[in-house]
Design an enzyme around this catalytic site. Structure first.
Site, PDB file in Angstrom:
ATOM      1  N   ASP A  67      38.008 -28.073  19.701  1.00 31.86           N
ATOM      2  CA  ASP A  67      36.860 -27.957  18.801  1.00 31.86           C
ATOM      3  C   ASP A  67      35.577 -28.411  19.475  1.00 31.86           C
ATOM      4  O   ASP A  67      35.598 -29.342  20.299  1.00 31.86           O
ATOM      5  CB  ASP A  67      37.069 -28.804  17.541  1.00 31.86           C
ATOM      6  CG  ASP A  67      38.120 -28.230  16.618  1.00 31.86           C
ATOM      7  OD1 ASP A  67      38.454 -27.039  16.773  1.00 31.86           O
ATOM      8  OD2 ASP A  67      38.604 -28.971  15.747  1.00 31.86           O
ATOM      9  N   TYR A 108      46.039 -37.561  21.158  1.00 39.94           N
ATOM     10  CA  TYR A 108      44.641 -37.704  20.752  1.00 39.94           C
ATOM     11  C   TYR A 108      44.326 -39.152  20.394  1.00 39.94           C
ATOM     12  O   TYR A 108      45.193 -39.900  19.933  1.00 39.94           O
ATOM     13  CB  TYR A 108      44.360 -36.864  19.498  1.00 39.94           C
ATOM     14  CG  TYR A 108      44.535 -35.381  19.658  1.00 39.94           C
ATOM     15  CD1 TYR A 108      43.463 -34.561  20.000  1.00 39.94           C
ATOM     16  CD2 TYR A 108      45.778 -34.779  19.448  1.00 39.94           C
ATOM     17  CE1 TYR A 108      43.633 -33.189  20.130  1.00 39.94           C
ATOM     18  CE2 TYR A 108      45.945 -33.419  19.580  1.00 39.94           C
ATOM     19  CZ  TYR A 108      44.871 -32.620  19.922  1.00 39.94           C
ATOM     20  OH  TYR A 108      45.028 -31.260  20.053  1.00 39.94           O
ATOM     21  N   ASP A 127      35.923 -32.450   8.796  1.00 39.42           N
ATOM     22  CA  ASP A 127      35.355 -33.274   9.849  1.00 39.42           C
ATOM     23  C   ASP A 127      33.891 -33.562   9.535  1.00 39.42           C
ATOM     24  O   ASP A 127      33.371 -33.139   8.479  1.00 39.42           O
ATOM     25  CB  ASP A 127      35.506 -32.622  11.234  1.00 39.42           C
ATOM     26  CG  ASP A 127      34.751 -31.303  11.384  1.00 39.42           C
ATOM     27  OD1 ASP A 127      33.803 -31.044  10.604  1.00 39.42           O
ATOM     28  OD2 ASP A 127      35.097 -30.522  12.283  1.00 39.42           O
ATOM     29  N   ARG A 146      42.390 -32.928  12.122  1.00 36.94           N
ATOM     30  CA  ARG A 146      41.488 -32.998  10.968  1.00 36.94           C
ATOM     31  C   ARG A 146      42.265 -32.821   9.656  1.00 36.94           C
ATOM     32  O   ARG A 146      41.889 -33.387   8.628  1.00 36.94           O
ATOM     33  CB  ARG A 146      40.379 -31.946  11.079  1.00 36.94           C
ATOM     34  CG  ARG A 146      40.855 -30.524  10.997  1.00 36.94           C
ATOM     35  CD  ARG A 146      39.712 -29.538  10.961  1.00 36.94           C
ATOM     36  NE  ARG A 146      39.068 -29.410  12.260  1.00 36.94           N
ATOM     37  CZ  ARG A 146      37.943 -28.707  12.441  1.00 36.94           C
ATOM     38  NH1 ARG A 146      37.351 -28.134  11.417  1.00 36.94           N
ATOM     39  NH2 ARG A 146      37.419 -28.597  13.635  1.00 36.94           N
TER      40      ARG A 146
END
Length: 308
Positions: A50, A78, A92, A192
């Protein structure tokens, strides 16, 4: 690379480039920049990241672009920040606010309980602004056009979902909770969506405010360079031999077997499962091979006889 390889072979400069992506860039932006830095059009990426996210993005250069579809990049890691107390249209920080709630009363035990339910083999509805296609259209394009987007839940695996720190954020009329987390998961998992689902389960809403990918398969931030660093020293992170031998199991082959593979012929199987790299006595990857029945055949000839 052997000195005998010539620029037209596609092997000179070929390999994987592990980029530490800057925020605000699309994966295509990174590819475009790297094409200019490396002075070649033959650059592609394995999966996207993203625009708001940073971290590991894998690019293939020259002949190594053919490796990208074969890489078993099934696990990803992550670090992220989840804000509890606010839901957004995109799950987000880039989306519009849908709701706010006082999250200050949420306890650590409550958070831990809901995280436990989001860990393991779960069914997850992807974010509405994902790149998933619905009737031939990208979900994010449909959402931006105001269309009603309904995505089906899909199985994913979250093997680790750990809270590192909690920060209570008190603004004017706002009482949020920010969680710094680390997540290990299967490919196809939307971080997300985990933020959204955690906030929803706690009854206060949630969204992602920061995301950094720290690993994709065997490739990590330790191997990655920023575009700024690449501009001073252009070149791949792993040449095509290192890339194949990092990403796949190996099988040592002799010179005669290497000659056969380079001409597209098959070898005797040795009982190895999945795709593996066939390495000649000089340490060069001749082909990526997969066994079926009584044959071990090439799925990609890295060094075909015509290029040598």
């Amino acid at each position: 690379m052997p000195k005998s390889e010539n620029p037209s072979s596609g092997l000179v400069g070929a390999g994987l480039l592990i980029v530490d992506k800057d925020p605000g860039m699309t994966s295509h932006d990174v590819v475009s920049r790297c094409r200019k830095l490396l002075k070649t059009r033959k650059v592609g990426h394995a999966g996207t990241l993203d625009p708001m996210a940073t971290g590991v993005l894998i690019l293939g250069v020259e002949r190594a672009t053919k490796l990208l579809g074969l890489l078993a990049l099934t696990t990803k890691s992550y670090s992220a920040t989840i804000r509890l107390g606010q839901a957004t249209t995109t799950d987000d920080a880039e989306g519009e606010t849908l709701s706010t709630a006082d999250a200050s009363g949420i306890t650590g035990a409550q958070i831990a309980a809901e995280i436990a339910r989001l860990t393991g083999d779960i069914e997850q509805i992807p974010a509405t602004v994902s790149a998933i296609k619905v009737d031939g259209k990208r979900a994010y394009a449909m959402a931006r056009a105001g269309e009603d987007v309904k995505l089906a839940a899909r199985p994913v695996t979250v093997s680790r979902f750990e809270v590192l720190t909690r920060s209570d954020v008190h603004g004017v009329g706002e009482k949020f909770v920010d969680l710094d987390v680390e997540i290990d998961c299967s490919s196809g998992t939307y971080i997300r969506a985990l933020a959204r689902d955690l906030g929803a389960a706690l009854g206060v809403g949630g969204h992602l405010t920061a995301l950094r990918r720290t690993a994709v398969g065997p490739f990590t931030l330790e191997q990655a360079r920023t575009l700024e660093q690449l501009s001073h020293d252009p070149g791949v992170s792993l040449d095509i031999d290192q890339a194949a031998q990092t990403a796949f199991p190996h099988r040592q082959i002799n010179a005669d077997e290497a000659e056969s593979l380079s001409h597209g012929r098959w070898l005797e199987p040795i009982g190895m499962k999945g795709v593996y790299a066939a390495i000649d006595p000089n340490g060069h990857t001749i082909a990526l091979v997969e066994e079926s029945g009584k044959r071990a055949g090439s799925v990609m000839v890295v060094r075909p006889a015509t290029l040598q």
